[in-house]
Design a protein around this motif. Structure first.
Motif: not given
Ligand code: ADP
Ligand code: ASP
Ligand code: MG
Length: 526
Positions: A162, A79, A242-245, A228, A73-74
């Motif tokens: 990311e 983000t 959002r939170g997609g990692s 993400f 993730s970032a």
């Protein structure tokens, strides 16, 4: 630091694929000598230099026994800052957007200073960072000039986080002597063009992952892939939401037919309730895909709601483990979960929702209210989380995420404009003061007393019910309460089903099923 990588090994061994459907294109990956694990590290796990150093140790330990594909993730907060930069740019305010980017640059620079010492690595990462920040500045500048933020440009701006963290983690691995390569998932994850919440085309994604990642794994290079993000078949960048990692990790795991996917985060695993709301929750040792999906869908942020979707077909086990306590076994998520019958296992809740009422006495005469309502919510892509309808069909209430409230109500008022004008539909109203609570466990529908005990507990705690939905799924009872009652509702139901006390649980501790190996000696504080 020595980390037990598979604290509860499958009895049939790591390479067991008895639950997995084989895809012909995936066979190539089976030829790899060692198991393949996809390990995703969330924002807090890569939040600063010391966190990244831990992550590097976890990857190093894992790569001694398996092939590792890393998804990152970032860095934490990045983000959100990019969202703010995009919003400022849309308002034509370039200076604040530029200063947000500068803050993000400093955050990365600090981590680079602490982690990357070799001159060659430093030059490489500096060059990469410079290019990415120039791109970010151009995207924000263009947006502020036009004062228009399309979903497409928003995705391009949000995905920068990311794209910055992956090269940083790859460089930190190289610094520790591990061959690694940062890869942008735009090369791997082929998605539809649904910006802000794209879904993968798995066949294309599988081909790309096999072609790009397998040669690296063959050469023991650790790919560090951006979570993400993805890209359409035409190469336009998208984000998975959002939170997609988490979803990125299972997409890659499925595409590679990996042996396991591990979501490394900042809690010991999936808890019986959100630890920010309920103090005495405990870690669930093993849970089914279905239960975990329901918990995620109803707000357990630890897992993106679509995460399980990607591995549903192939049955790859998914773990949730704690980067900051890597000796904890975490939660294992499997297709069937613990085969020990039904019980209330966990609770989740969502407060960023609104309740929309479509109704009125004259509604009975309006044709196809349900169909028209749901066609409308689908058209604006609002996820309907819960519905409840009176038997007379006079009133229909639905709960959707707050972010979709405005566009959904506008679209519904447009759809029922004729009826509204003739006062057939008495109201389309929005109530933002509500929250959803979900009680989750296998075969709940068949267990006597669950509903009674749940509602009695709410009654004792003086929590009023606004709406109820049960029966659509076998494993969830969901209902609506006032936002201000959400926490009380969770605490009272958690206590009613004694979810906080391991000794009173109906689920046996998994040690009987998955023996823990003795933990190796460690020289770290963990
Ligand atoms: P990451 O940055 O690693 O993706 P997230 O912040 O997205 O982490 O998710 C982890 C957080 O999810 C935890 O810190 C916790 O506060 C929250 N959470 C909500 N519900 C649950 C639950 N049932 N079990 C564990 N964590 C939960
Ligand atoms: N960085 C993205 C976000 O904050 C994706 C993720 O962390 O999973 O939403
Ligand atoms: Mg997350």
């Amino acid at each position: 630091m020595k980390i037990p990588m598979n604290p509860r090994p499958q009895r049939a061994g790591l390479h067991s694929r008895h639950l997995q459907q084989h895809h012909p294109a995936a066979e190539v990956c089976h030829n790899l000598k060692r198991p393949v694990r996809v390990m995703k590290f969330g924002g807090t796990s890569v939040g600063d230099a010391s966190c990244i150093a831990r992550v590097v140790e976890i990857i190093r330990a894992a790569s001694l026994e398996c092939h590792v594909v890393v998804v990152v993730s970032a860095m934490s907060g990045v983000t959100n800052k990019l969202v703010e930069a995009a919003t400022q740019s849309e308002a034509g305010r370039h200076a604040p957007a530029a200063s947000i980017l500068e803050g993000i640059r400093v955050q990365h620079e600090r981590a680079i200073d602490a982690l990357i010492h070799s001159a060659a690595e430093r030059a490489r990462i500096d060059c990469k960072m410079k290019a990415l920040f120039e791109e970010g500045a151009r995207l924000c500048k263009g947006t502020s000039l036009l004062r228009e933020l399309t979903l497409r440009s928003r995705d391009a701006i949000l995905g920068l986080g990311e794209r910055l963290s992956a090269p940083l983690v790859a460089a930190a691995l190289a610094e520790r002597g591990m061959a690694s390569e940062a890869i942008e998932a735009t090369e791997l994850v082929v998605t539809d063009a649904c910006h802000g919440g794209a879904d993968p085309f798995m066949d294309h994604t599988r081909e790309r992952c096999q072609a790009r990642l397998r040669p690296l794994l063959d050469q023991d290079v650790v790919p560090v892939v951006t979570g993400f993000i993805g890209a359409t078949p035409e190469g336009v960048p998208t984000t998975l939401g959002r939170g997609g990692s988490d979803y990125s990790a299972t997409i890659l795991a499925a595409a590679l037919q990996a042996d396991e996917a591990i979501i490394w985060t900042d809690v010991d695993g999936l808890q019986t309730a959100d630890p920010r709301l309920v103090d005495d929750g405990c870690t669930i040792p093993e849970i089914s895909y279905r239960e975990a999906s329901e918990l995620a869908y109803f707000g357990a942020r630890v897992l993106h709601p679509k995460t399980i979707r990607a591995v549903m077909q192939c049955g790859i086990p998914l773990w949730i483990r704690n980067t900051f306590a890597p000796k904890q076994p975490g939660t294992k998520i499997t297709p069937a979960g613990y085969p020990g019958g039904g019980a209330v296992k966990a609770l989740s809740a969502m407060s960023d929702v609104v309740l929309i009422n479509v109704g009125g006495p004259a509604m009975v005469e309006v044709p196809d209210v349900l169909g028209r309502t749901f066609r409308t919510t689908a058209a604006v892509r609002a996820d309907v989380l819960l519905i409840s309808q009176s038997s007379s069909q006079n009133d229909l209430c639905l709960v959707i995420p707050s972010a979709f409230a405005k566009c959904t109500v506008e679209a519904l008022r447009h759809e029922f404009a004729h009826e509204l004008a003739h006062e057939k539909t008495e109201h389309i109203s929005v109530d933002p003061t509500v929250a959803i609570v979900a009680v989750v466990g296998q075969h709940l529908r068949g267990i006597a007393g669950v509903i009674g005990r749940t509602f009695s507990a709410l009654d004792r705690a003086s929590v009023n019910l606004v709406a109820i939905a049960q029966g659509a799924t076998d494993c969830t009872l969901s209902f609506v309460v006032a936002k201000e009652d959400m926490k009380t509702a969770l605490i009272s139901i958690h206590s009613e089903f004694q979810l906080g006390s391991a000794s009173s649980r109906k689920i046996p501790e998994p040690a009987t099923e998955y023996p823990y190996p003795s933990l190796p000696a460690t020289n770290s504080a963990d």
